[in-house]
Design a protein around this motif. Structure first.
Motif, mmCIF file in Angstrom:
data_model
loop_
_atom_site.group_PDB
_atom_site.id
_atom_site.type_symbol
_atom_site.label_atom_id
_atom_site.label_comp_id
_atom_site.label_asym_id
_atom_site.label_seq_id
_atom_site.Cartn_x
_atom_site.Cartn_y
_atom_site.Cartn_z
ATOM 1 N N MET A 48 38.269 25.695 -62.046
ATOM 2 C CA MET A 48 38.513 26.654 -62.206
ATOM 3 C C MET A 48 39.821 27.414 -62.529
ATOM 4 O O MET A 48 40.849 27.264 -63.504
ATOM 5 C CB MET A 48 38.218 27.450 -61.267
ATOM 6 N N LEU A 49 39.238 29.155 -63.503
ATOM 7 C CA LEU A 49 40.032 29.547 -64.221
ATOM 8 C C LEU A 49 41.112 29.872 -64.170
ATOM 9 O O LEU A 49 42.773 29.813 -64.499
ATOM 10 C CB LEU A 49 39.602 30.824 -65.719
ATOM 11 N N PRO A 56 37.257 25.045 -56.723
ATOM 12 C CA PRO A 56 35.232 25.264 -55.880
ATOM 13 C C PRO A 56 35.781 23.600 -55.061
ATOM 14 O O PRO A 56 36.393 23.104 -54.839
ATOM 15 C CB PRO A 56 34.856 24.224 -57.627
ATOM 16 N N CYS A 57 34.678 24.459 -53.876
ATOM 17 C CA CYS A 57 34.860 23.270 -52.647
ATOM 18 C C CYS A 57 33.802 22.341 -53.430
ATOM 19 O O CYS A 57 33.134 21.859 -54.215
ATOM 20 C CB CYS A 57 33.378 24.504 -51.242
ATOM 21 N N VAL A 58 34.703 21.223 -52.814
ATOM 22 C CA VAL A 58 34.280 19.503 -53.425
ATOM 23 C C VAL A 58 33.380 19.150 -52.442
ATOM 24 O O VAL A 58 32.440 18.112 -53.680
ATOM 25 C CB VAL A 58 35.830 18.508 -52.814
ATOM 26 N N PRO A 63 32.778 28.835 -55.123
ATOM 27 C CA PRO A 63 34.492 29.291 -55.284
ATOM 28 C C PRO A 63 35.283 29.650 -53.972
ATOM 29 O O PRO A 63 34.634 30.121 -53.127
ATOM 30 C CB PRO A 63 34.576 30.045 -56.253
ATOM 31 N N VAL A 64 36.511 29.004 -53.737
ATOM 32 C CA VAL A 64 36.796 29.161 -52.002
ATOM 33 C C VAL A 64 38.334 29.624 -52.482
ATOM 34 O O VAL A 64 39.318 29.363 -53.558
ATOM 35 C CB VAL A 64 36.769 28.488 -51.301
ATOM 36 N N PHE A 65 38.493 30.678 -52.117
ATOM 37 C CA PHE A 65 40.449 31.188 -52.069
ATOM 38 C C PHE A 65 41.789 30.480 -50.850
ATOM 39 O O PHE A 65 41.416 29.609 -50.521
ATOM 40 C CB PHE A 65 40.532 32.699 -51.496
ATOM 41 N N ARG A 116 44.411 18.589 -58.303
ATOM 42 C CA ARG A 116 43.235 18.730 -59.505
ATOM 43 C C ARG A 116 41.515 18.313 -59.720
ATOM 44 O O ARG A 116 41.713 16.938 -59.591
ATOM 45 C CB ARG A 116 44.047 16.937 -60.457
ATOM 46 N N HIS A 117 40.876 19.006 -59.649
ATOM 47 C CA HIS A 117 39.231 18.842 -60.208
ATOM 48 C C HIS A 117 38.516 18.628 -60.721
ATOM 49 O O HIS A 117 38.069 17.490 -60.210
ATOM 50 C CB HIS A 117 38.788 20.028 -59.724
ATOM 51 N N ASP A 118 39.397 17.982 -62.268
ATOM 52 C CA ASP A 118 39.037 17.481 -63.392
ATOM 53 C C ASP A 118 39.407 16.000 -62.775
ATOM 54 O O ASP A 118 38.734 14.702 -63.996
ATOM 55 C CB ASP A 118 39.816 18.541 -64.423
ATOM 56 N N ALA A 119 40.204 15.241 -62.397
ATOM 57 C CA ALA A 119 40.353 14.573 -61.563
ATOM 58 C C ALA A 119 39.296 13.206 -61.309
ATOM 59 O O ALA A 119 38.884 12.302 -60.791
ATOM 60 C CB ALA A 119 40.826 13.901 -61.414
ATOM 61 N N LEU A 120 38.377 14.403 -60.693
ATOM 62 C CA LEU A 120 37.416 14.209 -59.347
ATOM 63 C C LEU A 120 36.212 13.292 -60.262
ATOM 64 O O LEU A 120 35.291 12.556 -59.714
ATOM 65 C CB LEU A 120 36.281 15.109 -58.489
#
Length: 522
Positions: A48-49, A56-58, A63-65, A116-120
């Motif tokens: 996220m930004l 983001p929840c996987v 979106p989660v804090f 790193r969510h972009d690695a998912l």
């Protein structure tokens, strides 16, 4: 659906050395005809930004804090709830959790580096090799452009640092032998790099209602060829009763396509100038666009990249600078009226500096004086239709007529002209509303509101205008509000499209109520 719809497949796949695989129409296709619809092979959330604040929840991508949110009991990644159904669903977090669990520790510092969510998405792709071999084969069939992404290139080094080494060092190299044999029988640094190339070249972005974004790969949609004047539009299903249809893509025709013509989409931004679009495509998709718009110095007569003549230092000129050959990176820009020429690098430097100024003002939520001041300064150098000025004007028309200081008849006339000019540019660049439907709808709505305000204005003697005097304004306003709604018809799955539609629908009700009160029948 268009009238041409029938059971035969509307496209066939062809290939060439220059284009690779691409689609051509097997029959004449009309706007509204379905080209294809398909489920994604694989999808995953992007970062996220502000990942230090929200992730983001996987399992479901809500979106989660990050500082107070729950964590997956097995791998420790942020989740909306320990009971999120996506945590055990193999299409979501169900399989990857076994790999991510090799590092179950939770952290609250440097969250963006740790999770790193972009690695998912690369990880989920690789996990297909044993869980869904047919999907894995489809992924590997996609273009990776590894010949352009070798060691030493920016793409390679970035993927290596943020995805490849991250996955290998933190998870894959630490895997239990049984888990590795079960899910990752074939794994190497080279393979992960190849998957990164496939994702960068082929993945589509899906904006979710809550604010997160996904990336997804589609087996057939990825074959669609790029054009800066696309003849199709794609939408994503986000509200299906069948969970297996989540993020299903639908590709429809928006401009008539004749039999044997190429079926196209767009990989870049329709409101960027030719230089910016072509550079983006070279950097991210590794090809040089030669479409009709890119080949035309005037960009279909819009002059979206044109500069005013710089003059020769002695006298000014009313001419316009355009690239002599927009497909040549070293082209000179020639004036239409005098002999002055400017090299491409000078133009690019100027445009880049101006772009930074425009972005800065817009990011600050520019006020009318700020926007007008920058518009005035840049108008000295740029053609009135230049894309930097388009951005400023698009913001201004949403402020004119909505603030007490900017309600005069003079301002409303200025707004009306500005809206009409921008609509002309938008319609020329995107006649099928494939990419600019929201821009177009906003402009039609703003034009509608300016026409209504002008109709309601009292005359110079303080009296109200008669029904006959305002009827032509109201007729035009009626056409605008109907167009504003019409161009959004294919954007209802998108949150932004739905919200805009609801706002404009309210304006239409107010308009109809006003006409009724005035006893005016249109």
């Amino acid at each position: 659906m268009g009238q041409n719809d029938n059971s035969t497949t509307p496209y066939k796949v062809a290939s060439s050395d220059e284009l690779g695989r691409y689609m051509v129409a097997t029959r004449d296709l009309l706007p509204g005809d379905l080209v294809l619809t398909e489920r994604p092979l694989v999808f995953a959330p992007k970062a996220m930004l502000d990942p230090e604040a929200q992730m983001p929840c996987v399992g479901c991508y809500k979106p989660v804090f990050t500082d107070i949110g729950e964590r997956c009991a097995k791998c420790g990644w942020p989740v909306c709830s320990g009971n999120c159904p996506g945590l055990v669903d193999p299409r979501h977090h169900g399989v990857e959790c076994a790999v991510l669990s090799t590092r179950p520790d939770c952290v609250l510092d440097n969250m963006a580096d740790y999770y790193r969510h972009d690695a998912l998405l690369p990880l989920r792709c690789i996990l297909l090799q044993n869980t869904e071999p047919e999907k894995w084969k489809s992924v590997l069939d996609m273009q990776s452009h590894m010949e352009c992404r070798g060691p030493g290139t920016e793409a390679y080094e970035e993927a290596n640092e943020f995805i490849v080494e991250y996955l290998l060092e933190n998870f894959i190299n630490k895997l239990d032998k049984n888990i590795k044999n079960k899910y990752l029988t074939d794994i190497s640094k080279e393979l992960i790099h190849r998957i990164c190339g496939i994702i960068d070249t082929n993945a589509l972005e899906i904006r979710l209602p809550e604010g997160a974004e996904l990336q997804a790969l589609y087996a057939n949609t990825c074959i669609l060829e790029h054009s800066c004047i696309p003849n199709t539009k794609h939408t994503f299903n986000q509200s299906s009763a069948d969970k297996n249809d989540s993020y299903k893509i639908t590709v429809k025709v928006v401009i008539p396509i004749m039999k044997d013509e190429h079926i196209t989409t767009m990989y870049s931004h329709a409101l960027w100038g030719t230089e910016a679009r072509r550079q983006h495509l070279k950097d991210t998709k590794y090809f040089s666009c030669k479409c009709p718009r890119c080949s035309d110095p005037t960009e279909l007569g819009t002059y979206l990249s044109a500069m005013k003549c710089f003059g020769d230092g002695n006298k000014s000129c009313d001419g316009v600078h355009l690239p002599q050959n927009p497909l040549d990176d070293d082209t000179e820009w020639a004036c239409s009226e005098c002999p002055v020429k400017v090299n491409n690098s000078q133009i690019n430097m100027l445009i880049s500096q101006m772009g930074e100024e425009v972005d800065g003002v817009l990011m600050m939520g520019g006020s009318v004086p700020m926007l007008e001041n920058l518009l005035c300064r840049l108008s000295t150098f740029l053609h009135p239709n230049h894309y930097h000025l388009y951005s400023l004007k698009h913001s201004l028309v949403q402020l004119y007529g909505r603030q007490p200081s900017y309600m005069s008849e003079e301002i409303l006339d200025k707004k009306i002209k500005m809206c009409k000019d921008l609509i002309q540019i938008t319609t020329t660049l995107d006649p099928g509303n494939a990419r600019l439907s929201l821009y177009s709808s906003v402009l039609q709505h703003e034009l509608h509101s300016a026409l209504i305000l002008k109709a309601k204005k009292v005359k110079s003697d303080g009296s109200f205008k008669t029904a006959e005097e305002i009827k032509s304004l109201l007729l035009e306003a009626k056409v605008c509000i109907e167009r504003a709604l019409e161009v959004l018809k294919d954007d209802m799955e998108e949150t932004s499209g739905r919200k805009l539609y609801d706002v404009i629908e309210e304006s239409k009700k107010d308009f109809e109520k006003y006409c009724k009160e005035k006893g005016i029948s249109l």
